[in-house]
Design an enzyme around this catalytic site. Structure first.
Site, PDB file in Angstrom:
ATOM      1  N   TYR A 146     -19.730   9.081  11.076  1.00 44.83           N
ATOM      2  CA  TYR A 146     -19.863   8.128  10.520  1.00 44.83           C
ATOM      3  C   TYR A 146     -20.669   7.712  11.846  1.00 44.83           C
ATOM      4  O   TYR A 146     -21.099   6.083  11.839  1.00 44.83           O
ATOM      5  CB  TYR A 146     -18.808   7.129  10.433  1.00 44.83           C
ATOM      6  CG  TYR A 146     -17.913   7.678   8.643  1.00 44.83           C
ATOM      7  CD1 TYR A 146     -18.336   8.672   8.322  1.00 44.83           C
ATOM      8  CD2 TYR A 146     -16.820   6.854   9.327  1.00 44.83           C
ATOM      9  CE1 TYR A 146     -17.849   9.068   7.308  1.00 44.83           C
ATOM     10  CE2 TYR A 146     -15.665   7.604   7.582  1.00 44.83           C
ATOM     11  CZ  TYR A 146     -16.150   8.334   6.954  1.00 44.83           C
ATOM     12  OH  TYR A 146     -15.794   9.007   5.619  1.00 44.83           O
ATOM     13  N   LYS A 195     -11.398  21.614  10.323  1.00 42.09           N
ATOM     14  CA  LYS A 195     -12.243  22.971   9.426  1.00 42.09           C
ATOM     15  C   LYS A 195     -12.619  24.200  10.634  1.00 42.09           C
ATOM     16  O   LYS A 195     -13.474  23.919  10.557  1.00 42.09           O
ATOM     17  CB  LYS A 195     -12.661  21.744   8.764  1.00 42.09           C
ATOM     18  CG  LYS A 195     -13.642  22.267   7.777  1.00 42.09           C
ATOM     19  CD  LYS A 195     -12.946  22.935   6.840  1.00 42.09           C
ATOM     20  CE  LYS A 195     -13.639  23.661   5.782  1.00 42.09           C
ATOM     21  NZ  LYS A 195     -12.077  24.407   4.234  1.00 42.09           N
ATOM     22  N   ASP A 227      -8.417  20.974   4.005  1.00 44.11           N
ATOM     23  CA  ASP A 227      -8.385  21.052   2.612  1.00 44.11           C
ATOM     24  C   ASP A 227      -6.760  21.729   2.281  1.00 44.11           C
ATOM     25  O   ASP A 227      -6.053  21.142   1.159  1.00 44.11           O
ATOM     26  CB  ASP A 227      -9.139  22.034   1.704  1.00 44.11           C
ATOM     27  CG  ASP A 227      -9.230  23.236   2.506  1.00 44.11           C
ATOM     28  OD1 ASP A 227      -8.504  23.185   4.173  1.00 44.11           O
ATOM     29  OD2 ASP A 227      -9.735  24.340   2.673  1.00 44.11           O
ATOM     30  N   ASP A 251     -10.014   9.275   7.641  1.00 44.35           N
ATOM     31  CA  ASP A 251     -10.724   8.390   6.354  1.00 44.35           C
ATOM     32  C   ASP A 251      -9.721   8.879   4.733  1.00 44.35           C
ATOM     33  O   ASP A 251      -9.484   7.932   4.185  1.00 44.35           O
ATOM     34  CB  ASP A 251     -12.069   8.227   5.736  1.00 44.35           C
ATOM     35  CG  ASP A 251     -12.962   6.980   5.724  1.00 44.35           C
ATOM     36  OD1 ASP A 251     -11.377   6.120   5.575  1.00 44.35           O
ATOM     37  OD2 ASP A 251     -13.504   7.005   5.278  1.00 44.35           O
ATOM     38  N   ASP A 255      -6.147   7.366   3.057  1.00 45.18           N
ATOM     39  CA  ASP A 255      -5.963   6.924   1.483  1.00 45.18           C
ATOM     40  C   ASP A 255      -5.120   7.734   0.772  1.00 45.18           C
ATOM     41  O   ASP A 255      -4.208   7.383  -0.264  1.00 45.18           O
ATOM     42  CB  ASP A 255      -7.205   6.412   0.976  1.00 45.18           C
ATOM     43  CG  ASP A 255      -8.406   5.127   1.248  1.00 45.18           C
ATOM     44  OD1 ASP A 255      -7.644   4.456   2.664  1.00 45.18           O
ATOM     45  OD2 ASP A 255      -9.038   5.463   1.100  1.00 45.18           O
TER      46      ASP A 255
END
Ligand code: NAD
Length: 360
Positions: A146, A195, A227, A251, A255
């Site tokens: 980001y 990852k 994942d 992020d 959620d």
């Protein structure tokens, strides 16, 4: 203890929910012999209305000189509010981004806790929920994809967009230290999510986390690919204590984790820097659709005040008192509209605050 708390009531339901959190803090101060001084400051739409900008430099200075910041939420109806006709850097949310940056808040903490009494709001099956879960998502907030360089170019008539994911070892080390420190205050387990089978930034992340772990032999560390983590959160959320991860993975996972707890009105959050300073706010927005009706759930903000006591003022007993009072109110059958179901007593925002105060 004497502490200075900067308070941003903000917009929409912000003033209603912050009022209840202050009531709760006042009760804690009274009971445990502390003095909390509040400095009310403007941010977001409320600041635009008065100063023409969502955050002034004076406000940043007041926040910086406080021990912590307690915030409601900012922003209005993004389709109808005149704040959203302003250029992006003058809109309410720009104030929050600027404040986070000015205060160097690089660590975001979001607890995902399933209250036994609200288990029916959880979309998972009863056999997965078991006797509930209690995890903390620790997300890096100021680096990664980001904040990396980005551009869109056209090569041979074909448009191409490039985003860059960059982390240096210092950025990883400081968030990893926070993660291990928080785990020590909980059940002493860190799941570092990356990852590393694909990304260089993740391989560096893993190496630095392993290095930091050597200073915390009492904390169990495991690594998990993102994942797999997304899957495990709905398959067996009980396994997690602290999930430590970079900005974009955090992020998405935070959620997902909050969704499995049921109600957005119950979820607190904290953003910390490398001192004990922090900004504490509910995970939800300013809910302009229900503002001024005394029906908002103040619990996320009250639990954010509890985090403020625990992480910025080191008052764990007092924080436990708030958390237990919230549990007791739910056990006693009181519900705001967002968490209401048959057989319970419906209460408004202010009454919910009073009931929690009574139980401290
Ligand atoms: P929202 O979280 O404000 O509301 C989503 C839904 O949840 C609404 O139906 C709302 O009524 C309900 N809700 C939220 N909090 C509640 C509470 N405490 N009690 C009962 N119900 C509650 O999200 P949105 O509608 O997408 O955004 C509204 C505004 O908030 C926008 O301007 C957005 O930019 C802003 N926002 C601010 C923050 C922040 O201050 N950090 C975070 C997210 C959104």
């Amino acid at each position: 203890m004497k502490a200075n708390i900067a308070c941003i009531s903000g917009d929409g339901i912000g003033p209603e929910i912050v009022r209840e959190a202050k009531k709760v803090l006042d009760k804690v101060a009274d009971k445990y012999g502390h003095e909390f001084n509040y400095n009310d400051i403007l941010m977001g739409g409320a600041s635009i209305d008065v100063h023409g900008v969502p955050l002034t430099d004076e406000t940043i200075e007041i926040a910086k000189s406080s021990d912590a910041v307690l915030m409601g939420s900012i922003g209005g109806n993004t389709s109808t509010s005149p704040w959203y006709k302003l250029p992006p850097e003058k809109r309410p949310e720009a104030g929050l981004l600027k404040l986070r940056k000015a205060l160097n808040l690089f660590a975001n903490l979001r607890p995902a806790y399933l209250y036994e009494e609200l288990a029916e709001a959880c979309p998972l099956k009863a056999e997965i929920i078991g006797d509930g879960f209690d995890m903390m998502i620790m997300r890096e907030l100021t680096g990664g994809l980001y904040f990396g360089e980005r551009k869109t170019v056209e090569e041979n008539g074909v448009k191409k967009a490039i985003d860059t994911l960059t982390y240096d070892e210092n950025e990883i080390r400081r968030i990893a230290i926070k993660g291990f420190e928080i785990a020590r205050k909980r059940r002493s387990k860190v799941t570092s999510v990356d990852k590393a089978n694909v990304l260089d930034s993740s391989r560096l992340w893993r190496a630095v986390v392993n290095e930091v772990a050597k200073d915390y032999p009492d904390v169990e560390l495991e690594h998990m690919l993102v994942d797999n983590c997304a899957m495990q959160l709905v398959r067996d959320p009980k396994q997690f204590d602290v999930i430590l991860t970079e900005n974009m993975f955090g992020d998405i996972l935070s959620d997902e984790a909050s969704m499995v707890t049921g109600s957005i009105g119950m979820l607190s959050s904290a953003s910390l820097n490398d001192t004990s300073f922090g900004l504490y706010e509910p995970s939800h927005g300013s809910a302009p659709d229900i503002a001024g009706q005394n029906i908002a759930n103040p619990i996320a903000t009250i639990l954010s005040a509890s985090m403020l006591l625990r992480y910025s003022l080191n008052l764990s007993e007092e924080a436990d008192a708030i958390d237990n009072a919230v549990k007791q109110v739910l056990k006693d059958g009181y519900r705001t509209k967002d968490i209401m179901s048959d057989g319970f007593e419906l209460v408004g925002c202010d009454k919910m605050g009073d009931l929690i105060v009574d139980r401290i």
